[in-house]
Design an enzyme around this catalytic site. Sequence first.
Site, PDB file in Angstrom:
ATOM      1  CB  CYS A   2     -24.507   9.301  16.243  1.00  0.00           C
ATOM      2  SG  CYS A   2     -24.292  10.683  17.391  1.00  0.00           S
ATOM      3  CD  GLU A 103     -27.048  11.543  11.704  1.00  0.00           C
ATOM      4  OE1 GLU A 103     -26.279  11.672  10.727  1.00  0.00           O
ATOM      5  OE2 GLU A 103     -26.927  10.653  12.557  1.00  0.00           O
TER       6      GLU A 103
END
Length: 240
Positions: A2, A103
């Site tokens: 992340c 993402e």
Amino acid sequence: MCGRFALTASPAQVRALFRYEEQPNFPPRTNVSPTEPIAIVTDERGRRAFKLVRWGFIPTWVKDTREFPLLINARCETLADKPAFRNAVRRRRCLVPADGFYEWRREGEGKTARKQPYLIRRRDGQPMALAGLWETYVSPDGGEIDTALIVTTQANGLVAAVHDRMPVIIEPEQFDLWLDCAGEDPRMAAALMRPCPDEILEMEACDPRLPRPERPAARPAPARKTAAASSAAPAQGSLF
């Protein structure tokens, strides 16, 4: 992993979910990036507390931060084994408020290939709590800086379409268990470090021109943060 996330919920919404006593006022941020200041929630003797820290974890034993890698994530599978995280996972677990995380997936081939960003968020529209670890780093000359990272796990079925890892997401009824470090036994909290069910999340493609990271205007650091802290890490700035 992340490497970017968003927090656009109002301060009142975030405070209502995490139930800390402080009343910080902070602006919406759609692209929070490593080394920037981030909000975390901790447990201090049974009371939840709001903190502002640097996103980029520094273990206490580091001597020269210039030679240490930027730690924004840690794999849940190795937290108990790696010296960098062993103490923090026992004594300094935290929650990172977010609306969602990003993402990227490579799409196309050759010269026409591009990285397409996706925003992953809760289907119910509520803010989410990402599992984190925090640490107060003290430099050799006495400067102090609070730092944190986000704990990751294997991707669930939804996120696996774009990446093989995702943040550990803690549900509200699990907040106390994750934050309770009084016993210094991480085994109960370790049971929470797993992919969340697919149906909790939704995913949406974003404009490839994702907004550049917002860098909040800096203000003087708290008194306990000495000038020496600037040699340990970039200035934190402020969310409010």
